[in-house]
Motif scaffolding. Structure first.
Motif, PDB file in Angstrom:
ATOM      1  N   SER A 187       0.834  -1.199   0.000  1.00 55.92           N
ATOM      2  CA  SER A 187       0.000   0.000   0.000  1.00 55.92           C
ATOM      3  C   SER A 187       0.873   1.256   0.000  1.00 55.92           C
ATOM      4  O   SER A 187       1.753   1.391   0.841  1.00 55.92           O
ATOM      5  N   PRO A 188       0.653   2.198  -0.929  1.00 53.58           N
ATOM      6  CA  PRO A 188       1.477   3.410  -0.994  1.00 53.58           C
ATOM      7  C   PRO A 188       1.428   4.238   0.299  1.00 53.58           C
ATOM      8  O   PRO A 188       2.438   4.801   0.706  1.00 53.58           O
ATOM      9  N   LEU A 189       0.281   4.325   0.917  1.00 50.14           N
ATOM     10  CA  LEU A 189       0.189   5.110   2.156  1.00 50.14           C
ATOM     11  C   LEU A 189       0.994   4.475   3.274  1.00 50.14           C
ATOM     12  O   LEU A 189       1.683   5.159   4.026  1.00 50.14           O
ATOM     13  N   LEU A 190       0.926   3.151   3.370  1.00 45.15           N
ATOM     14  CA  LEU A 190       1.688   2.481   4.416  1.00 45.15           C
ATOM     15  C   LEU A 190       3.178   2.525   4.140  1.00 45.15           C
ATOM     16  O   LEU A 190       3.984   2.588   5.061  1.00 45.15           O
ATOM     17  N   LYS A 191       3.578   2.521   2.861  1.00 44.24           N
ATOM     18  CA  LYS A 191       4.997   2.616   2.526  1.00 44.24           C
ATOM     19  C   LYS A 191       5.576   3.939   2.996  1.00 44.24           C
ATOM     20  O   LYS A 191       6.714   4.021   3.416  1.00 44.24           O
ATOM     21  N   ARG A 192       4.771   5.006   2.923  1.00 45.09           N
ATOM     22  CA  ARG A 192       5.245   6.323   3.342  1.00 45.09           C
ATOM     23  C   ARG A 192       5.040   6.552   4.832  1.00 45.09           C
ATOM     24  O   ARG A 192       5.426   7.582   5.360  1.00 45.09           O
ATOM     25  N   GLY A 193       4.376   5.632   5.492  1.00 43.83           N
ATOM     26  CA  GLY A 193       4.163   5.781   6.933  1.00 43.83           C
ATOM     27  C   GLY A 193       3.038   6.730   7.293  1.00 43.83           C
ATOM     28  O   GLY A 193       3.009   7.293   8.380  1.00 43.83           O
ATOM     29  N   VAL A 194       2.092   6.942   6.386  1.00 41.94           N
ATOM     30  CA  VAL A 194       0.978   7.852   6.635  1.00 41.94           C
ATOM     31  C   VAL A 194      -0.101   7.112   7.413  1.00 41.94           C
ATOM     32  O   VAL A 194      -0.587   6.063   6.994  1.00 41.94           O
ATOM     33  N   ARG A 195      -0.452   7.634   8.578  1.00 40.94           N
ATOM     34  CA  ARG A 195      -1.543   7.049   9.363  1.00 40.94           C
ATOM     35  C   ARG A 195      -2.781   7.918   9.182  1.00 40.94           C
ATOM     36  O   ARG A 195      -2.702   9.137   9.253  1.00 40.94           O
ATOM     37  N   THR A 196      -3.906   7.259   8.941  1.00 40.95           N
ATOM     38  CA  THR A 196      -5.158   7.981   8.761  1.00 40.95           C
ATOM     39  C   THR A 196      -6.243   7.283   9.560  1.00 40.95           C
ATOM     40  O   THR A 196      -6.088   6.141   9.999  1.00 40.95           O
ATOM     41  N   SER A 197      -7.324   7.970   9.758  1.00 42.41           N
ATOM     42  CA  SER A 197      -8.499   7.346  10.354  1.00 42.41           C
ATOM     43  C   SER A 197      -9.689   7.688   9.465  1.00 42.41           C
ATOM     44  O   SER A 197      -9.707   8.723   8.805  1.00 42.41           O
ATOM     45  N   ALA A 198     -10.652   6.808   9.413  1.00 40.60           N
ATOM     46  CA  ALA A 198     -11.810   7.013   8.559  1.00 40.60           C
ATOM     47  C   ALA A 198     -13.008   6.294   9.148  1.00 40.60           C
ATOM     48  O   ALA A 198     -12.878   5.402   9.975  1.00 40.60           O
TER      49      ALA A 198
END
Length: 53
Positions: free
Chosen positions: A25-36
């Motif tokens: 996952s591109p977001l996980l590769k960059r270390g971006v944490r999100t909530s939804a």
């Protein structure tokens, strides 16, 4: 017996697939944490679609 073996192989395959998806996952590769929050679930030709907000 073969039903249990088939089920175990299927679950193993699902676990491996989920692991590969999570690690690619591109977001996980960059270390971006999100909530939804899931606000809707729809059907598309490829399967289910989640609307997250």
């Amino acid at each position: 017996m073969s039903v249990v073996l088939s089920l175990l192989i299927g679950l193993l395959g699902l676990g491996i697939s989920a692991g590969v998806y999570i690690h690619s996952s591109p977001l996980l590769k960059r270390g971006v944490r999100t909530s939804a929050v899931c606000v809707n679930v729809g059907q598309v030709a490829q399967g289910s679609m989640l609307l997250l907000e």
